[in-house]
Write an enzyme that holds these catalytic residues in place. Sequence first.
Site, PDB file in Angstrom:
ATOM      1  N   GLY A 199       0.900  -1.215  -0.103  1.00 42.78           N
ATOM      2  CA  GLY A 199       0.047  -0.011  -0.045  1.00 42.78           C
ATOM      3  C   GLY A 199       0.878   1.356  -0.052  1.00 42.78           C
ATOM      4  CG  ASP A 312       8.563   3.722  -6.161  1.00 44.16           C
ATOM      5  OD1 ASP A 312       8.287   3.494  -4.997  1.00 44.16           O
ATOM      6  OD2 ASP A 312       8.319   3.223  -6.994  1.00 44.16           O
ATOM      7  NE  ARG A 339      12.284  -0.241  -6.827  1.00 46.64           N
ATOM      8  CZ  ARG A 339      10.849   0.030  -6.856  1.00 46.64           C
ATOM      9  NH1 ARG A 339      10.066  -0.398  -5.733  1.00 46.64           N
ATOM     10  NH2 ARG A 339      10.281   0.839  -7.879  1.00 46.64           N
TER      11      ARG A 339
END
Length: 687
Positions: A199, A312, A339
């Site tokens: 979420g 992100d 990432r």
Amino acid sequence: MYRRLWRAISTLIVFGLLFVTPARAADPEIDKLLRSPVGKDWVTNGGNLTNNRYSTLKQIDTTNVGKLKGAWMTRLKGSGVGGKYSLEASPLVKDGIMYVVTGNDDVFAMNAKTGEMIWEYWSGIEQNISTVCCGWVNRGLAMGDGLIYLGQLDANVVALDMKTGKVAWKTPIEKWQNGYGVTSAPLYYDGMIYSGITGGEFGVRGRLTALDAKTGEIKWRWFTLPAPGEKGSETWPAGTDHSMRGGAAIWNTPAVDPELGLLYFAVGNCGPDYDGSMREGDNLFCTSMVALKAKTGEYAWHFQQVHHDIWDYDAASPVVLFDTVIDGQPRKGIAEAGRTGWVYILDRTNGKPLIGINEKPVPQEPRQKTAATQPIPVGDPVVPQCAEKIPGYDEAGCLYTPFWESPVLIQPSGIGGTNWSPMPYSPDTGYLYVPGTVRTSAFVRNSSQYTTGQRYTGGGQAAPIGSPMTGTFTAIDAKTNKIAWQTKTPYRVGGGGGSTVTAGGLVLRGEPDGNFLALDAKTGQELFRFQTGFGADAPPVVYEVDGEEFIAIAAGGNSMQGSAYGDAIWTFSLKGQLGPLWAPPAPATVAGPTGPIAAGVDAVKIGANNTEYSFAPARTRIKAGTTVSFTNVGDIPHDSTSLVQTDGWSTGVLTKGETKTVKFDKPGTYYYICSPHPWMYGQVIVE
């Protein structure tokens, strides 16, 4: 007299408490397997409590792996088949029975030697869940106390009877309507079930939930976002409630060190993802590795990989525990592939860098409230850190280049580095095996208002049309964090998949083009290749039945990779007789719409033909002055938004069945995406 009486009563009370509330007995057999090196059974997502995905089986090794063939292939009755689903789960195997879950949260039990179906659990999950971030996926199961456990996209944790598949209990840990879900494999340990929650793109408050494994009762929660006055709250703006909707989801299965009594996991991105203007500070515990006391959930330590993340760059892949020797001293390590393209290697006793990680100054954008420095590991990244200039974009940046309202090219992108894919560790080589995605993205920030259950990202990113999308597969030396060997892949391999390593000297992994590979763990040399017929985007497992070693992989595609979908479980052995299937269509290696150009078509369907994340047709040619309708026929909300901001057109979010129109007056070529799902591309050619 009263003192003696009170002493006697106190003794009785203490004895009574000890008698009526004994420590709840865990499953001793599973507990032993979880603490031991992985042998004939594979009983948890990461193999055992370390998440190192290392099998001690060595019947299949570097000398004979080339003789492998398919032992059996079973189809999962159409479960999770379609463009909106991904099949990324590792099967579990215990006593000759295999258990696997699909992207529709359906579970199947099979004979692990023959593939014969034993029982089925059909989740019946609603198909209109609108808060799914990145495709319908379930990354695996847990087992213990005679039960199989799974998390569902509707934010329920479910326990099934191992023998029958019947539901033993079902516990909601939140409401999906509020933006929550579960895609990670839970962890069973010492009579408890631990589950993360999704979420991060919907303004949730992330948490780890611990449940009683026998009853489903919630025992405790640890919130990844601190309330005012709690540890970490000083890293959020004072006098605000931004941290209460700051994301920080947990996408991965935790690991445990029983000797230290600590449980470890990685935490995802902040919310809104791309807008840091209203959340000044480092924003703990976003994009961090965290350790808690396993029994109580009490905080032990943390390490933040990215301060004030606006890219992100969430820590999404599972942490890995390993023991090593550095400078002649035995050390307890923990690693996570971020990432950012870096592997973060720490001492798991205290969260301090095991190898150097240095705070270094980075470029600034005051409007984004960017952090002055970022932690940069000593060693090598597994993907490039800077983007190349692309025509039509004013700026090409590097890993921590900030952005505002004009698109900036950055690499690795927010879907770069390693994203969800597990990273194994081999004690034989001392290497960590890291899949990576190489993709440039154009980042942009915009305003975002929080509404419960609605997307809350504050901007977005998309790969520019025509830009390459490739990958790397890298062996990182855990003692130095430097590349031991690396292979370049024609496709992205960091957005699912992952690999497994064995005592036979093998690294086993699948690719989105359908191939299953075996590599030499020391050198990276390819030793075996087999075409499964579907996108092979799940981590393999290794097990033994009746003295015969098997390797299994789920092959069913990945919605974000665009690999061929299906519902197959393939197993391989040295006694196998099955040959490969025909190769499926390969996934894209260049960003942009694909397929033929439909002449004169003025109606575009979104999510048509059971491919949720697509436009149909993806490319159309019309005359100037034509009005094009965009209709969402999929299950979840989508939009159609121009990739060129000066065009300024968008349908806005379309719910299922809703239609909006856009009139194209000027000749030219117009590219567009679905902004919540930026791997969807469309093209309108106006003559």
